[in-house]
Motif scaffolding. Structure first.
Motif, PDB file in Angstrom:
ATOM      1  N   ALA A   1     -95.246 -30.668 -22.240  1.00  0.00           N
ATOM      2  CA  ALA A   1     -95.779 -28.808 -22.042  1.00  0.00           C
ATOM      3  C   ALA A   1     -96.176 -29.373 -20.807  1.00  0.00           C
ATOM      4  O   ALA A   1     -96.362 -28.208 -19.791  1.00  0.00           O
ATOM      5  CB  ALA A   1     -97.816 -29.652 -22.591  1.00  0.00           C
ATOM      6  N   ALA A   2     -96.358 -30.127 -20.070  1.00  0.00           N
ATOM      7  CA  ALA A   2     -95.731 -30.554 -18.756  1.00  0.00           C
ATOM      8  C   ALA A   2     -94.635 -29.764 -18.194  1.00  0.00           C
ATOM      9  O   ALA A   2     -94.970 -28.687 -17.124  1.00  0.00           O
ATOM     10  CB  ALA A   2     -96.115 -31.651 -17.975  1.00  0.00           C
ATOM     11  N   SER A   3     -93.593 -29.731 -18.847  1.00  0.00           N
ATOM     12  CA  SER A   3     -92.321 -29.511 -18.287  1.00  0.00           C
ATOM     13  C   SER A   3     -92.402 -27.773 -17.847  1.00  0.00           C
ATOM     14  O   SER A   3     -91.754 -27.234 -17.603  1.00  0.00           O
ATOM     15  CB  SER A   3     -91.455 -30.097 -19.406  1.00  0.00           C
ATOM     16  OG  SER A   3     -91.204 -31.190 -18.644  1.00  0.00           O
ATOM     17  N   ASP A   4     -93.078 -27.663 -19.687  1.00  0.00           N
ATOM     18  CA  ASP A   4     -93.430 -26.319 -19.639  1.00  0.00           C
ATOM     19  C   ASP A   4     -93.888 -25.222 -18.781  1.00  0.00           C
ATOM     20  O   ASP A   4     -94.076 -23.862 -18.170  1.00  0.00           O
ATOM     21  CB  ASP A   4     -93.826 -25.843 -20.941  1.00  0.00           C
ATOM     22  CG  ASP A   4     -92.866 -25.792 -22.163  1.00  0.00           C
ATOM     23  OD1 ASP A   4     -91.663 -26.117 -21.899  1.00  0.00           O
ATOM     24  OD2 ASP A   4     -93.356 -26.091 -23.186  1.00  0.00           O
ATOM     25  N   ALA A   5     -94.778 -26.582 -18.189  1.00  0.00           N
ATOM     26  CA  ALA A   5     -96.186 -25.780 -17.298  1.00  0.00           C
ATOM     27  C   ALA A   5     -95.412 -25.398 -15.657  1.00  0.00           C
ATOM     28  O   ALA A   5     -95.143 -24.382 -15.150  1.00  0.00           O
ATOM     29  CB  ALA A   5     -97.103 -26.417 -17.284  1.00  0.00           C
ATOM     30  N   LEU A   6     -94.589 -26.265 -15.830  1.00  0.00           N
ATOM     31  CA  LEU A   6     -94.341 -26.323 -13.925  1.00  0.00           C
ATOM     32  C   LEU A   6     -92.882 -25.365 -14.360  1.00  0.00           C
ATOM     33  O   LEU A   6     -92.703 -24.688 -13.180  1.00  0.00           O
ATOM     34  CB  LEU A   6     -93.879 -27.824 -13.711  1.00  0.00           C
ATOM     35  CG  LEU A   6     -94.721 -28.810 -14.008  1.00  0.00           C
ATOM     36  CD1 LEU A   6     -93.950 -30.055 -13.728  1.00  0.00           C
ATOM     37  CD2 LEU A   6     -95.114 -28.210 -12.469  1.00  0.00           C
TER      38      LEU A   6
ATOM     39  N   LEU B   1     -93.101 -22.464 -11.210  1.00  0.00           N
ATOM     40  CA  LEU B   1     -92.560 -22.339 -10.666  1.00  0.00           C
ATOM     41  C   LEU B   1     -90.855 -22.078  -9.985  1.00  0.00           C
ATOM     42  O   LEU B   1     -90.671 -21.785  -9.267  1.00  0.00           O
ATOM     43  CB  LEU B   1     -92.434 -24.145 -10.072  1.00  0.00           C
ATOM     44  CG  LEU B   1     -93.218 -24.964  -9.314  1.00  0.00           C
ATOM     45  CD1 LEU B   1     -92.732 -26.600  -9.260  1.00  0.00           C
ATOM     46  CD2 LEU B   1     -93.757 -24.368  -8.418  1.00  0.00           C
ATOM     47  N   GLY B   2     -91.095 -21.499 -11.320  1.00  0.00           N
ATOM     48  CA  GLY B   2     -89.136 -21.094 -11.699  1.00  0.00           C
ATOM     49  C   GLY B   2     -88.556 -21.681 -11.126  1.00  0.00           C
ATOM     50  O   GLY B   2     -87.125 -21.138 -10.903  1.00  0.00           O
ATOM     51  N   ALA B   3     -88.436 -23.104 -11.690  1.00  0.00           N
ATOM     52  CA  ALA B   3     -87.836 -24.107 -11.292  1.00  0.00           C
ATOM     53  C   ALA B   3     -86.193 -24.120 -12.441  1.00  0.00           C
ATOM     54  O   ALA B   3     -86.501 -23.621 -13.107  1.00  0.00           O
ATOM     55  CB  ALA B   3     -88.315 -25.212 -10.936  1.00  0.00           C
ATOM     56  N   ARG B   4     -85.097 -24.696 -11.430  1.00  0.00           N
ATOM     57  CA  ARG B   4     -83.864 -24.661 -12.118  1.00  0.00           C
ATOM     58  C   ARG B   4     -83.991 -25.967 -13.513  1.00  0.00           C
ATOM     59  O   ARG B   4     -83.822 -25.401 -14.696  1.00  0.00           O
ATOM     60  CB  ARG B   4     -82.919 -24.640 -11.197  1.00  0.00           C
ATOM     61  CG  ARG B   4     -81.611 -25.553 -11.715  1.00  0.00           C
ATOM     62  CD  ARG B   4     -80.148 -25.856 -10.945  1.00  0.00           C
ATOM     63  NE  ARG B   4     -79.439 -26.892 -11.756  1.00  0.00           N
ATOM     64  CZ  ARG B   4     -79.240 -28.106 -11.719  1.00  0.00           C
ATOM     65  NH1 ARG B   4     -80.433 -28.693 -11.698  1.00  0.00           N
ATOM     66  NH2 ARG B   4     -78.408 -28.226 -12.238  1.00  0.00           N
ATOM     67  N   ARG B   5     -84.657 -26.811 -12.974  1.00  0.00           N
ATOM     68  CA  ARG B   5     -84.708 -27.944 -13.763  1.00  0.00           C
ATOM     69  C   ARG B   5     -86.337 -28.786 -13.470  1.00  0.00           C
ATOM     70  O   ARG B   5     -86.690 -28.312 -12.286  1.00  0.00           O
ATOM     71  CB  ARG B   5     -84.121 -28.861 -13.360  1.00  0.00           C
ATOM     72  CG  ARG B   5     -83.937 -30.342 -13.470  1.00  0.00           C
ATOM     73  CD  ARG B   5     -83.009 -31.605 -14.268  1.00  0.00           C
ATOM     74  NE  ARG B   5     -82.271 -31.536 -12.807  1.00  0.00           N
ATOM     75  CZ  ARG B   5     -81.866 -32.011 -12.512  1.00  0.00           C
ATOM     76  NH1 ARG B   5     -80.550 -33.064 -12.577  1.00  0.00           N
ATOM     77  NH2 ARG B   5     -81.424 -32.609 -10.744  1.00  0.00           N
ATOM     78  N   VAL B   6     -86.915 -29.064 -14.482  1.00  0.00           N
ATOM     79  CA  VAL B   6     -87.971 -29.361 -14.449  1.00  0.00           C
ATOM     80  C   VAL B   6     -87.916 -30.619 -15.420  1.00  0.00           C
ATOM     81  O   VAL B   6     -87.545 -31.294 -16.084  1.00  0.00           O
ATOM     82  CB  VAL B   6     -89.239 -28.912 -14.938  1.00  0.00           C
ATOM     83  CG1 VAL B   6     -90.693 -30.153 -15.248  1.00  0.00           C
ATOM     84  CG2 VAL B   6     -89.159 -27.786 -14.433  1.00  0.00           C
ATOM     85  N   TRP B   7     -88.709 -32.575 -14.462  1.00  0.00           N
ATOM     86  CA  TRP B   7     -88.599 -33.137 -15.226  1.00  0.00           C
ATOM     87  C   TRP B   7     -89.846 -34.314 -14.702  1.00  0.00           C
ATOM     88  O   TRP B   7     -89.975 -34.556 -13.697  1.00  0.00           O
ATOM     89  CB  TRP B   7     -87.351 -34.472 -14.515  1.00  0.00           C
ATOM     90  CG  TRP B   7     -86.785 -35.942 -15.208  1.00  0.00           C
ATOM     91  CD1 TRP B   7     -85.852 -35.639 -16.443  1.00  0.00           C
ATOM     92  CD2 TRP B   7     -87.543 -36.728 -15.060  1.00  0.00           C
ATOM     93  NE1 TRP B   7     -85.857 -37.131 -16.935  1.00  0.00           N
ATOM     94  CE2 TRP B   7     -86.974 -38.200 -15.405  1.00  0.00           C
ATOM     95  CE3 TRP B   7     -87.921 -37.310 -13.988  1.00  0.00           C
ATOM     96  CZ2 TRP B   7     -86.867 -39.094 -16.090  1.00  0.00           C
ATOM     97  CZ3 TRP B   7     -88.430 -39.128 -14.059  1.00  0.00           C
ATOM     98  CH2 TRP B   7     -87.705 -39.506 -14.517  1.00  0.00           C
ATOM     99  N   VAL B   8     -90.170 -35.498 -16.014  1.00  0.00           N
ATOM    100  CA  VAL B   8     -91.386 -36.032 -15.595  1.00  0.00           C
ATOM    101  C   VAL B   8     -91.391 -36.896 -16.723  1.00  0.00           C
ATOM    102  O   VAL B   8     -90.990 -37.847 -17.817  1.00  0.00           O
ATOM    103  CB  VAL B   8     -92.913 -34.872 -16.547  1.00  0.00           C
ATOM    104  CG1 VAL B   8     -94.198 -35.558 -16.826  1.00  0.00           C
ATOM    105  CG2 VAL B   8     -92.469 -33.449 -16.598  1.00  0.00           C
ATOM    106  N   GLY B   9     -92.033 -38.000 -15.945  1.00  0.00           N
ATOM    107  CA  GLY B   9     -91.698 -39.421 -16.299  1.00  0.00           C
ATOM    108  C   GLY B   9     -93.685 -39.999 -15.957  1.00  0.00           C
ATOM    109  O   GLY B   9     -93.752 -39.641 -15.398  1.00  0.00           O
ATOM    110  N   LEU B  10     -93.671 -40.236 -17.577  1.00  0.00           N
ATOM    111  CA  LEU B  10     -95.044 -40.985 -17.594  1.00  0.00           C
ATOM    112  C   LEU B  10     -95.367 -42.236 -17.563  1.00  0.00           C
ATOM    113  O   LEU B  10     -94.023 -42.891 -18.465  1.00  0.00           O
ATOM    114  CB  LEU B  10     -96.180 -39.782 -18.296  1.00  0.00           C
ATOM    115  CG  LEU B  10     -96.421 -39.108 -17.433  1.00  0.00           C
ATOM    116  CD1 LEU B  10     -97.165 -37.973 -18.700  1.00  0.00           C
ATOM    117  CD2 LEU B  10     -98.383 -39.472 -16.824  1.00  0.00           C
TER     118      LEU B  10
END
Length: 541
Positions: A166-171, A175-184
């Motif tokens: 969900a965080a990846s989709d939101a970002l 932000l219209g980013a090329r790539r999103v990556w999340v670590g928890l």
């Protein structure tokens, strides 16, 4: 080196880091440190590191002196070594330099030097900006509305893997980013436990090349990072921010822009920082819920183990004219696995066992049932103790996953006191003579049952004279602690057991509990405590 760059046209200063490479300054876009103003020459100066120094030094070298930079109110006309705190002004810009202090011999601050070394191990590309999360966040109305929608989606997540997605989709949307990556991670320490990301086209995203640097700087240093120029092919620039928790950062969020995209700037950093706050809050809530669930599950598992022990432990102990038996058992506060049994063999002999199942709580509950059943079957067949120990080993190795068992088994002739004993692992078997002297019957080098396949356990033939006693105790007995947290210890336990020499079994146990009440009754016991006392009374003449 860190430069705090203040632009009179911007509300917040920028924090830039540089290390071990020359930095060009000027208004031209090809400079590493660009000062976009017509009042600044295209190529103003160079910042040069001193590689021959034992600590970090930098010099300012002017190139175009048509508009000289000012230091302490004086124009810089020649190469100048910079000091910590120096401020250089040019046009509408002010650059404040922060340099680490030199490492003095025998420094009394090894912690600071270690931190400096870690920072140097994780350098950022030249011109990268770092910020602290406590700095002010400014959001445009449309960004605030988009964040509100993202917050609703994040709050609906029921576990951390779903939160990462969900965080990846939101970002991506924000932000219209090329790539999103999340670590928890679930707690304030340790590495990232859950990672994932997406590309703009919806495909899975690889981890960023500087993941280790981001983990250290974002999670341990609490830095928000903006890299102006990325070396990775197809990437123009990128942002990274910590996902804050109440104690320490719980992870990182990373976004980057493609070479044909609009660069990610301070506005996007504010959006990322605000989103990171929401992700961190949701992650902390999910971690707390997971912890509460694990505690409830552990409590239920421990209750199952206790009920199993209650049903398996003998409700009453048999007696013989020439042999007395008494027992004390206390359940552990955090774990368990003790099981004991005493039975009369068909030929009138006494069979005794005390064992401790190693492993998880559910495995211990299953193992307790297996041990008690195997002991009863072996008793019907009058199997000697070393054969029983071999059978225990087969049972433990056949479990899924395999378990290990600390165990002791004895067969005793109540009339003569002749006995056979066999031990595996860490069960204490202590003979106490008529003077209260201890004699250890535990085979110290015998591994736990199940630890080694086809291990041949040795039986020991002994004799318990009249007036003598034998005490069996589980590993948790010596590990018991008083209310202040002081452990009992094996030596003190043996001394207390020997103090009851010559007494009937029940009286010896009562005296033991009185002497060690602060440990066995009032103190803390992480693991089960079990003590079996056998005594051969003196026959009246």
């Amino acid at each position: 080196m860190r430069i705090i760059l203040t632009d009179q046209r911007e509300t917040q200063p920028r924090s830039l880091e540089f290390s071990h490479a020359a930095v060009s300054i000027g208004s031209d876009s090809s400079n590493i440190l660009q000062l976009p103003s017509t009042g600044v020459p295209g190529f103003l100066a160079m910042l040069m590191p001193h590689h021959d120094s034992d600590h970090e030094k930098w010099s300012y070298i002017p190139i175009d002196q048509s508009v000289p930079a000012m230091l302490d109110g004086e124009p810089i006309r020649q190469q100048t070594v910079l000091s910590d705190g120096d401020e250089i002004r040019i046009d509408r810009f002010q650059m404040k330099f922060e340099l680490p202090p030199p490492a003095a011999a025998g420094s009394s601050e090894p912690g600071a030097l270690k931190i400096l070394q870690r920072v140097r191990e994780h350098p950022l590309p030249p011109g990268s900006e770092t910020h602290r999360p406590v700095e002010e966040i400014v959001l445009k109305p449309e960004a605030a509305r988009a964040l509100a929608r993202a917050s609703l989606a994040l709050s609906r997540c029921e576990d951390i893997p779903a939160l990462v997605e969900a965080a990846s989709d939101a970002l991506l949307e924000l932000l219209g980013a090329r790539r999103v990556w999340v670590g928890l991670r679930r707690g304030p320490a340790g590495g990232l436990e859950f990672t994932g990301g997406k590309m703009r086209d919806g495909s899975l995203a690889p981890e960023p090349p500087l993941r280790a640097t981001f983990e250290y700087r974002c999670m341990q240093r609490g830095q928000q990072i903006r890299i102006i120029r990325c070396e990775e092919e197809g990437v123009q620039n990128c942002l990274a921010a910590p996902l804050p928790g109440s104690g320490a950062a719980l992870g990182i969020a990373y976004v980057d822009a493609g070479t044909n995209d609009r660069p990610l700037g301070p506005v996007e950093m504010d959006v990322l920082a605000a989103t990171a706050e929401m992700i961190g809050a949701c992650a902390e809530r999910l971690a707390e819920e997971h912890g509460a669930f694990r505690r409830r599950l552990a409590s239920a598992e421990l209750a199952l183990l206790r009920e199993t022990q209650t049903r398996v432990d003998p409700s009453h102990l048999p007696t013989w004219p020439g042999l007395q038996v008494a027992a004390f058992a206390r359940c552990g506060d955090e774990r368990g696995g003790d099981v004991y049994d005493v039975t009369r063999l068909p030929n009138g002999l006494a069979a005794v066992t005390l064992a401790h199942v190693r492993g998880d709580v559910i495995g211990a509950a299953i193992g307790i049932c297996e041990v008690r059943s195997a002991f009863r079957v072996a008793s019907f067949h009058a199997d000697p103790p070393h054969i029983l120990m071999r059978e225990f080993g087969v049972l433990m190795r056949a479990a899924h996953p395999p378990r290990q068992l600390d165990a002791a088994a004895m067969i005793i002739n109540p009339r003569s006191g002749a006995a056979e004993v066999c031990t595996a692992g860490n069960i204490g078997v202590l003979a106490i003579d008529e003077r209260g002297e201890p004699h250890l019957w535990t085979t110290l080098d015998a591994p736990p049952a199940g630890a080694q396949e086809h291990y041949e356990y040795a039986r020991r033939s002994v004799r318990i004279p009249e007036g003598h006693s034998v005490a069996l105790f589980s590993p948790g007995a010596a590990a018991a602690m008083d209310p202040e947290g002081n452990p009992l210890g094996r030596n003190r336990l043996i001394e207390a057991l020997c103090d009851g020499f010559g007494q009937p079994a029940s009286a010896a146990v009562e005296e033991l509990l009185a002497d060690l009440a602060s440990f066995f009754r009032e103190g803390r016991a992480k693991d089960d405590i079990t003590v079996l006392m056998l005594h051969r009374p003196v026959t009246a003449v």
